[in-house]
Structures are given as C-alpha cells and as structure tokens.
Design an enzyme around this catalytic site. Structure first.
Site, PDB file in Angstrom:
ATOM      1  N   ASP A 188      -6.310  -1.674   4.890  1.00  0.00           N
ATOM      2  CA  ASP A 188      -5.400  -3.238   4.111  1.00  0.00           C
ATOM      3  C   ASP A 188      -5.020  -5.208   5.158  1.00  0.00           C
ATOM      4  O   ASP A 188      -5.044  -6.160   4.601  1.00  0.00           O
ATOM      5  CB  ASP A 188      -3.303  -3.010   4.757  1.00  0.00           C
ATOM      6  CG  ASP A 188      -3.451  -1.368   3.777  1.00  0.00           C
ATOM      7  OD1 ASP A 188      -4.200  -1.600   2.247  1.00  0.00           O
ATOM      8  OD2 ASP A 188      -2.471  -1.073   4.804  1.00  0.00           O
ATOM      9  N   ASP A 211       1.113  -1.559  -0.275  1.00  0.00           N
ATOM     10  CA  ASP A 211       0.283   0.118   0.081  1.00  0.00           C
ATOM     11  C   ASP A 211       0.561   1.694  -0.098  1.00  0.00           C
ATOM     12  O   ASP A 211       2.657   1.097   0.096  1.00  0.00           O
ATOM     13  CB  ASP A 211      -1.361   0.312   1.371  1.00  0.00           C
ATOM     14  CG  ASP A 211      -0.135   0.558   2.576  1.00  0.00           C
ATOM     15  OD1 ASP A 211       0.776   0.011   2.981  1.00  0.00           O
ATOM     16  OD2 ASP A 211      -1.031   1.626   3.080  1.00  0.00           O
ATOM     17  N   ASP A 217       0.095  -1.204   6.457  1.00  0.00           N
ATOM     18  CA  ASP A 217       0.348  -0.586   7.176  1.00  0.00           C
ATOM     19  C   ASP A 217      -1.318  -0.162   8.297  1.00  0.00           C
ATOM     20  O   ASP A 217      -1.622  -0.107   9.338  1.00  0.00           O
ATOM     21  CB  ASP A 217       0.953   0.776   7.557  1.00  0.00           C
ATOM     22  CG  ASP A 217       0.098   1.313   6.899  1.00  0.00           C
ATOM     23  OD1 ASP A 217      -0.767   1.928   6.443  1.00  0.00           O
ATOM     24  OD2 ASP A 217       0.020   2.848   7.491  1.00  0.00           O
TER      25      ASP A 217
HETATM   26  N1  LIG Z   1      -9.781  10.344   8.340  1.00  0.00           N
HETATM   27  C1  LIG Z   1      -9.983  10.621   6.719  1.00  0.00           C
HETATM   28  N2  LIG Z   1      -9.007  11.608   7.070  1.00  0.00           N
HETATM   29  C2  LIG Z   1      -9.505  12.272   5.846  1.00  0.00           C
HETATM   30  N3  LIG Z   1      -9.924  11.274   4.409  1.00  0.00           N
HETATM   31  C3  LIG Z   1      -9.893   9.593   4.637  1.00  0.00           C
HETATM   32  C4  LIG Z   1      -9.513   9.705   5.857  1.00  0.00           C
HETATM   33  N4  LIG Z   1      -9.765   8.175   5.747  1.00  0.00           N
HETATM   34  C5  LIG Z   1     -10.073   8.145   4.567  1.00  0.00           C
HETATM   35  N5  LIG Z   1      -9.851   9.390   3.904  1.00  0.00           N
HETATM   36  C6  LIG Z   1     -10.003   9.106   2.201  1.00  0.00           C
HETATM   37  O1  LIG Z   1     -10.387   7.767   1.577  1.00  0.00           O
HETATM   38  C7  LIG Z   1      -9.349   7.741   0.945  1.00  0.00           C
HETATM   39  C8  LIG Z   1      -8.699   5.653   1.394  1.00  0.00           C
HETATM   40  O2  LIG Z   1      -8.724   5.960   2.706  1.00  0.00           O
HETATM   41  P1  LIG Z   1      -7.435   4.154   2.786  1.00  0.00           P
HETATM   42  O3  LIG Z   1      -7.245   4.803   3.661  1.00  0.00           O
HETATM   43  O4  LIG Z   1      -8.109   3.244   2.378  1.00  0.00           O
HETATM   44  O5  LIG Z   1      -6.495   4.683   1.697  1.00  0.00           O
HETATM   45  P2  LIG Z   1      -4.414   5.086   2.092  1.00  0.00           P
HETATM   46  O6  LIG Z   1      -4.507   5.142   3.504  1.00  0.00           O
HETATM   47  O7  LIG Z   1      -5.508   6.961   1.339  1.00  0.00           O
HETATM   48  O8  LIG Z   1      -3.809   4.702   1.284  1.00  0.00           O
HETATM   49  P3  LIG Z   1      -3.231   3.980   1.203  1.00  0.00           P
HETATM   50  O9  LIG Z   1      -4.425   2.609   0.641  1.00  0.00           O
HETATM   51  O10 LIG Z   1      -1.979   3.700   0.494  1.00  0.00           O
HETATM   52  O11 LIG Z   1      -3.019   3.500   2.632  1.00  0.00           O
HETATM   53  C9  LIG Z   1      -7.783   8.141   1.778  1.00  0.00           C
HETATM   54  O12 LIG Z   1      -7.273   8.913   0.484  1.00  0.00           O
HETATM   55  C10 LIG Z   1      -8.945   9.406   2.053  1.00  0.00           C
HETATM   56  O13 LIG Z   1      -8.827  10.346   0.607  1.00  0.00           O
HETATM   57 MG   LIG Z   2      -2.105   3.423   4.389  1.00  0.00          MG
END
Ligand SMILES: Nc1ncnc2c1ncn2[C@@H]1O[C@H](COP(=O)(O)OP(=O)(O)OP(=O)(O)O)[C@@H](O)[C@H]1O
Ligand SMILES: [Mg+2]
Ligand SMILES: [Cu+]
Length: 687
Positions: free
Chosen positions: A582, A380, A578
């Site tokens: 995931d 990720d 992490d």
């Molecule tokens: N707490 C939050 N605050 C703001 N936006 C959020 C939050 N949680 C999720 N999002 C939105 O949802 C999207 C997807 O979140 P997700 O946690 O699935 O992936 P990520 O952490 O951005 O990326 P990765 O999968 O690489 O870890 C984020 O890119 C963001 O736009």
């Molecule tokens: Mg992540």
C-alpha cells in the site's frame, strides 16, 4: 546519548540533535522554508519575556498614561537598549522568515509580522531620537510597548504551533534522547554485562529490568510485563506484553523484567527509520498553501496599500508629515495579526493532542485541511477491513513427488522470513501439525505477488493467482474458484516454476467495518476496495460490507495507478492501508492513512496513523478533520475580523466623524479577538 553512540549513527544523531531542523517541517507556515531559522522558540520566548517586562513597565501603555509611573530620568535609554535587543533577538526568526518569503516572492504571515515589528521598532527609534536628542517641539509617540507585546505574542503562537504539530515528530525526538546509553547483554551462561548501545547487535539477547528503558527493538523471549509505548504509538494505556511480543526501542518497561531478542538497533531500529522519514517529509514542500498563509498574504497587501494610501491622503489633507507618518505606522502595527497568528496554531494544537489521545496520530498537518474534502476512501482489504488473522482452511498437492504436508513445509520455509499476514496462518498450521520446515536461503519478498527463495538448490516461490495467469502457468481452476468464492485467499507453491500445490486461508471481517462503510456512504463518500487478493475473495468481502467498487489482484503499482486515476477525475482521495503493497498509493493519495502502528513502511508513507487498527477510527479522523477545519475557518474570521475593522479605522476613514483608532483601543479589540480565538479552539471535539 553517549558520544560513542553519536558517532555510530551520524544520520540519526544529526536529525535528533539539530533542534531547528526538527522544528522546521513541523511548523511549516506554508511553502516557505523559513522555520529552519526558528531556533529554540521556547527559550527565545522566555528570554524575550524577561526583556519585555521592563519595556512594558517603563513605556506609556498604548499612549495611555497610567496614574502611577515607573519611568525615571533616562529610562527612555533603558527602553531603547532593551527594545533593540528584543527586536534583533526575539524578532530574528520572523525577519529571517520574511526574508525567505520575499526571496520566494511569496509574502505571507512572516512578512506581515516583520512589517509590524520593523515599522514599530524603527519608527520608535526615530521617535526616541526626535524626543531625546533633537528635542523637537512636538513629542513624537513611540511604539516600544507595542513592539514588545507583538514579539512576545508571536513567539508564543509559534512555539505553541511548533509543539502541537510536531507532536509525533517531537515525541520521537524526545524518544531518541530517552534511549539509554547502554544495554544489559545476556551471554550463554545467563550472566549480564553492561554494554554500550552501539556494541549491541541484532540477534543479541538483552535483559530489561522492570521500570527500565527498552534500548532496542526486539521480541520478548522470556518474562512478561506492561510497556508504556505512548512515545511511539500515542497509546496512552500501558500495553501488556508476553513472550513472542514485539517491543520497540524507546518505550518504557513497566512491572516485569524481560529478556529480549534484539531485532533492530540504531539505523535499523524503528526510531531512526521514522526519524529519517520525518526529516524527509519535512524537506518536501507542503503540497497545499495553508489557509492562514493565504489570509496573511492578502492582509499583507491590504495593510501595505491602506498604510501608504493613508500616508498620502493625510499628507495631502493636513500637510503635516508627522501626522501622516503616525497614521501609516499605526496602520502597519494594527494590521499585525495577533489573533490570526494564533487562530490556526491553537486549533491545530487542540486537534493534534485530542487526536493523539484517541489513537489518531497526525503526521502531516495538511491532512487535517484536506480530509474534509475527501470524496473517495480507498481501502485495502487485508488488515484494514479484515483482521488479517488467517487460518489455513485447505492445502493441496498437485504433484506425486510432494505430499500435502511437503507443500505446507516448503511454504513454511519461505514464510518464516515473511512479514505478510498470510505467513502467520501457514506457520500456525505447521506448528499445529508438528511439522518441521527445510532450510531456505536467499528469500526475498515480491511485493503484491508473494515470496521466493532457494530450498535444496531449487527455486521455490509462493505466488498469487494473478501471477500464474500472467506467466501462463496452469492451475486447477475449479478447485481454485471453489476455495476462493468462500472468501479464501489462495497462494500457490511453485518449484522451479512448476505448480506443486496451494494453500487456502480464511480471514474474518473486522466487526466495525460494516458500520464504517455505511457511515461513509451516509456522508456521500464513496468506499472503494483495492486488494492484492483474488477476485472472488475480494468480491465475497465487498459484498458482505456493501462495497460496490472493487478492484482485485492488484500489484502495488496498480493500486497507485488507480489512486492517480481517481485523482485525475477531480476526486479527492483518501487511501487507507497497512501493508508494504500500500505504500506507493498512500504517498500518491491526497490523504494517506496507515492503519495499525507497526514497524511497517506503510506507517512511513502515511500522513496519518490510526494506532488502534480499528476501521471506525477512519470516521473519527474524518470527524476530527472536519471539526478542526471548521474551527480554523471560524478562528480565521475572528482573527481577521479584527483586522478588517481595525485597519480602516487606524487609517482614519471615520476621522471626519471624530473616530480615529488609537493603538490603545486597537489593543483592546485585538485582545478580545485573541481571547475568542483561544476559547473557540479549546471547544474542539471529535464527534
Ligand atoms: N507471504 C505470502 N504468503 C503467501 N501468499 C502471499 C504472500 N505475499 C503475497 N501473497 C500472495 O499475493 C497476493 C497479493 O498480496 P498482497 O500483499 O498484495 O495483498 P493482500 O495482502 O492479499 O491484500 P490487500 O491488498 O488487501 O492487503 C496474496 O493474496 C497472496 O495470494
Ligand atoms: Mg494488506
Ligand atoms: Cu497584533
């Protein structure tokens, strides 16, 4: 732990106290559930050692007569009695293991060991009766010496293995025992009272003195110190901690006295969560039949066949029942996998401790065997390839009813309750601008999308761009692509499903990530990026790192589906992640790797934990796994090599040439192969 505490956490206590259960999964010998009955192997080994010493001294060693004699009149009786106790006490774990293997129609290591010890015991009892009670003309050789050494070495091997593999699990179990029974709770006036741990609740403030054990999870609100978390994270170095840093129950406070805001006790604590996980992982049958079990199974059938064949042939040739029987028994005993029993455990022991010293916690031993076959590493983005250290680069309002600051404040109200890396950036920005947030209630995370809650009777959401597209909510596409192509993660604010504003946050790529990706490619392993973030930001990061295969805007279940797809194409998949999003894919992958030791679900779902959050550790783990497998295979050959040579000789294939392997010579070869196996295991390294 106090009695009261036990009552309060029946589940956790059960796991912690039930030794045999903890030991079980950690030493799984394959698909069999036999180790449930292993009991306390350390104790068994030492008691067996005490029983074995007189047996060894009082019986003629491997048929060789020593120049001096310990035996006395009636010493045969002593040997018989001690050997009987030893067989039923020390041999029980193997006999029970064999029973389970046979019930499962899957004879393996336990059956092979049981065959060896049972045959040597019962044949020796027969020899005793013949010699001492029936006074037959020909002295019948007994195998009590072999019985004793066999049981000892097998117990030792299993004890080592159990310790090695359950390093992580065992450390946590020990940690449970380490939790103090009481905590010093701080009241409003600043006085402390000693309170039983079960009376401590989330939100209480406690004081931990320098050198004391930290009783609960929490956040430091006052003071600074160093903490030894080796029990939890495997990190050998003391970690320095200041205000606002997290501490974990079960770790040991170093030089400073600290006040802690309790965030997790008992069931909700890190410790019991991991223990619940460990026990569930233990109940799940191992996915792959381990290498040593395959070899043991084969050896079992070979030994059985050769033994019976030897019996028939010698009976036909010599027409002497005693000689034929002795040959068969010798085959069964010599087939015993002394070195084989140590081949895998010693390599695993060395590998797990080496890994732990380097911040690689191997929770599932199978991961070491599978990792060498990995074709694809899926990662990720946020937190694994990038720091997850977000900083707000822009925030905008689309509504005349809300100022830009209002947008940020509304977001902050929800982000307070989020553990996502994106929340930290927003909160930092608010603090910087000295803004305060309205009160939000009923907040809940939407994995892979964002977070929602209620502010002033309005439904408020923070969501990803993918969510907007899916729901058909319009947004400023030009502004969005302007921000996202610069590598920003963009989150939108919805109030009653109306698009009110956005925040764009930038992140940095981890410095080691690029070399890691290149190294994977050099090893013909395909790097793939899976992220919940938007397409453009994902592409920007992927391009800088040299990753060609990128999948963005994924929900947790999409990530899992992709892992499944790659697996269905016959590829062995390692998933590194992490976050909460995931977790499903970590479980689905052939090898699930959590990066960074935290109190996250990701850690729970993974087979391996890379404590230091350093992407280079992905390579270190692959190297450790590859070297471990190499050692295992080498050791299996050294271990089985003995059997390959010894079994036919014991059966008497070279008898015509005057070569007939006596148990004495067998023992020498056996020890030799055992020493090689041990030395070889100790030479294991991480490149
Ligand atoms: N707490 C939050 N605050 C703001 N936006 C959020 C939050 N949680 C999720 N999002 C939105 O949802 C999207 C997807 O979140 P997700 O946690 O699935 O992936 P990520 O952490 O951005 O990326 P990765 O999968 O690489 O870890 C984020 O890119 C963001 O736009
Ligand atoms: Mg992540
Ligand atoms: Cu042996």
């Amino acid at each position: 732990m106090s009695d009261k505490h036990q009552q309060d956490h029946p589940k956790m206590e059960h796991e912690a106290m039930d030794h045999s259960k903890m030991e079980h999964g950690s030493m799984d010998h394959g698909s069999m559930d036999h180790s449930m009955h292993m009991g306390n192997l350390k104790q068994k080994f030492f008691i067996s050692l005490i029983l074995a010493i007189p047996i060894i001294l009082l019986s003629p060693m491997m048929g060789v007569t020593l120049p001096f004699q310990f035996s006395f009149n009636g010493s045969d009786w002593v040997v018989l009695i001690l050997a009987s106790i030893l067989f039923f006490y020390g041999g029980m774990p193997f006999l029970q293991g064999a029973k389970m293997e046979l019930q499962g129609k899957n004879p393996a290591m336990m059956t092979l060991i049981s065959l060896g010890i049972s045959v040597s015991y019962f044949y020796s009892v027969y020899a005793f009766i013949a010699n001492n009670l029936l006074h037959t003309q020909n002295h019948v050789m007994d195998f009590f010496w072999e019985l004793a050494t066999l049981i000892l070495i097998m117990l030792l091997g299993h004890w080592i293995e159990m310790n090695a593999v359950s390093n992580a699990g065992n450390a946590l179990q020990k940690m449970a025992e380490l939790l103090p029974g009481t905590a010093n709770v701080l009241d409003e006036e600043g006085n402390t009272t000693e309170v039983a741990l079960k009376e401590v609740h989330i939100g209480d403030k406690i004081v931990v003195k320098a050198g004391g054990k930290i009783p609960t999870d929490g956040i430091i609100i006052n003071g600074q110190t160093t903490v030894n978390e080796s029990m939890v994270t495997g990190e050998a170095k003391d970690v320095s901690k200041k205000e606002q840093d997290k501490v974990i129950g079960g770790s040991i406070n170093g030089s400073g006295t600290i006040s802690v805001d309790v965030t997790g006790t008992g069931e909700s604590g890190y410790l019991s969560q991991v223990m619940a996980l460990v026990s569930s992982a233990q109940q799940e049958k191992s996915k792959v039949e381990s290498l040593s079990d395959k070899v043991a199974k084969l050896l079992f059938y070979v030994a059985l066949a050769v033994g019976i064949l030897a019996f028939i042939i010698w009976l036909v040739v010599t027409k002497d029942m005693n000689i034929a029987l002795e040959r068969m028994v010798t085959v069964f005993i010599i087939a015993c996998p002394h070195a084989l029993g140590l081949a895998i455990p010693l390599a695993t022991a060395r590998s797990t401790s080496l890994g732990a010293q380097n911040g690689l916690l191997v929770k599932n031993r199978q991961a070491l065997e599978v990792a060498k076959k990995v074709d694809v590493v899926m990662m990720d983005k946020t937190g694994t390839l990038t720091e997850g250290n977000f900083a707000v680069s822009a925030f905008k309002s689309f509504s005349t009813d809300y100022t830009e600051n209002d947008v940020l404040e509304y977001m902050g109200a929800l982000e307070k309750d989020s553990s996502h890396p994106l929340s930290v950036g927003v909160l930092k920005k608010l603090e910087e601008l000295n803004l305060t947030t309205p009160a939000a209630t009923d907040t809940s995370t939407i994995p892979g999308v964002g977070i929602e809650g209620t502010i002033e009777h309005q439904t408020v959401k923070i969501v990803s761009v993918a969510y907007l597209t899916k729901k058909g909510i319009s947004y400023d596409q030009q502004l969005f692509s302007e921000l996202s192509t610069k590598g920003n993660s963009v989150s939108f604010l919805l109030v009653n499903d109306k698009n009110i504003g956005l925040v764009a946050q930038g992140d940095q790529i981890k410095p080691e990530a690029k070399t890691m990706i290149q190294a994977l490619k050099d090893q013909n392993i395909k790097p793939v990026m899976l992220t919940g973030d938007n397409q453009q930001a994902a592409a920007a990061v992927a391009q800088q790192l040299g990753i060609d295969d990128v999948h963005a805007e994924l929900l947790p279940e999409d990530k899992e589906k992709l892992v499944k797809e790659y697996k269905n194409n016959g590829l062995v998949v390692m998933m590194v992640g992490d976050g909460v999003n995931d977790a499903p894919s970590l479980v689905r992958a052939n090898v699930g790797v959590a990066i960074g030791a935290g109190t996250d679900v990701a850690v729970d779902s993974a087979d391996v934990i890379l404590v230091k959050s350093d992407p280079a550790d992905i390579l270190h783990f692959l190297s450790l796994a590859k070297n471990t497998s190499k050692k295992m295979v080498q050791n299996l050959w050294w271990g089985a090599g003995y059997n390959i040579v010894a079994i036919p000789l014991a059966a008497g294939v070279l008898a015509f040439a005057g070569i007939l392997l006596s148990p004495a010579v067998g023992a020498i070869i056996m020890s030799f192969s055992t020493v090689i196996v041990a030395v070889n295991a100790m030479l294991l390294k991480i490149d």
